[in-house]
Enzyme design. Structure first.
Site, PDB file in Angstrom:
ATOM      1  N   GLU A  39      -7.548   8.025   2.091  1.00 44.74           N
ATOM      2  CA  GLU A  39      -6.871   6.854   2.495  1.00 44.74           C
ATOM      3  C   GLU A  39      -6.688   6.785   3.994  1.00 44.74           C
ATOM      4  OE1 GLU A  39      -2.662   4.489   1.847  1.00 44.74           O
ATOM      5  OE2 GLU A  39      -2.932   5.747   0.371  1.00 44.74           O
ATOM      6  N   ARG A  43      -2.573   2.265  10.790  1.00 43.12           N
ATOM      7  CA  ARG A  43      -1.386   2.432  11.658  1.00 43.12           C
ATOM      8  C   ARG A  43      -1.728   3.031  13.055  1.00 43.12           C
ATOM      9  NH1 ARG A  43       2.975   5.774   7.771  1.00 43.12           N
ATOM     10  NH2 ARG A  43       3.025   4.163   6.015  1.00 43.12           N
ATOM     11  N   LYS A 127       0.863   1.396  -6.612  1.00 38.27           N
ATOM     12  CA  LYS A 127       1.407   2.548  -5.591  1.00 38.27           C
ATOM     13  C   LYS A 127       2.860   2.484  -5.516  1.00 38.27           C
ATOM     14  CE  LYS A 127       1.582   3.436  -0.499  1.00 38.27           C
ATOM     15  NZ  LYS A 127       0.818   3.338   0.619  1.00 38.27           N
TER      16      LYS A 127
END
Length: 204
Positions: A39, A43, A127
């Protein structure tokens, strides 16, 4: 998305990477350690360039994109052709955009209400974020209790020593962890350590 690959992986590396040149070496290091899912989070300033570099390399690793929070990011993921999307939280507008994109998604939730909302939209895997800050295993048990049809990928603050506690829950299919490809190893391009961490993760 092949949920079975997430189940088999058990620990999904959650990575903030800024150099496109490091994308393939990182994926190679993870796969050498037995992990075939990643993943890559949005960011860093060059996050999409990193994602495109890995996608263009036609690598065998299952490529997920995390920290997706708006419709423009969903559109970009669609154009690139990523394998799946992960969100930290999921608003109705974001959920609409993901549904329209037809990209498999693991939507982020942290409350029972949010979990039910995702069930209503047809998601059976979500999630749980931020896992440790939101109460960890005890909160996850409480959310999952009345929702046995829901599977979870807890992520956020989960260290190597915490993984087993989560995986022992029948509702948890895998755990997201940044410790597999930690900041120090990435900065040093220490692929051997990342491979070693991946091997440890597969043994947990």
């Amino acid at each position: 998305m092949d949920i079975q690959r997430l189940k088999l992986c058990q620990v999904v590396p959650v990575v903030a990477l800024d150099s496109p040149d490091d994308a393939v070496p990182l994926a190679d290091a993870l796969m050498a350690g037995g992990i075939d899912v990643i993943e890559l989070t949005l960011r860093t300033p060059n996050a999409f360039a990193v994602i495109e570099a890995l996608k263009n390399a036609k690598h065998d690793i299952l490529l997920g994109v995390g920290t997706v929070i708006d419709t423009k990011q969903v559109e970009r993921c669609t154009q690139i052709g990523v394998d799946f999307i992960v969100t930290p939280g999921t608003t109705p507008r974001l959920a609409d955009a993901i549904s329209a994109s037809h990209i498999p998604c693991v939507p982020g939730i942290s409350t029972v209400g949010e979990a039910v909302a995702m069930l209503e939209r047809g998601y059976d895997t979500v999630k749980f974020f931020p896992a440790e800050a939101a109460g960890g295993v005890s909160t996850l048990k409480a959310i999952g209790g009345p929702l046995p049809q829901l599977s979870f990928m807890p992520t956020g603050g989960i260290g190597r020593d915490d993984v087993r506690r989560y995986l022992d829950l029948s509702s948890v299919i895998c755990v997201g962890g940044s410790w597999v490809a930690d900041k120090a190893s990435l900065a040093a391009r220490d692929w051997e350590t990342i491979t070693r961490n991946a091997k440890i993760a597969t043994q947990l």
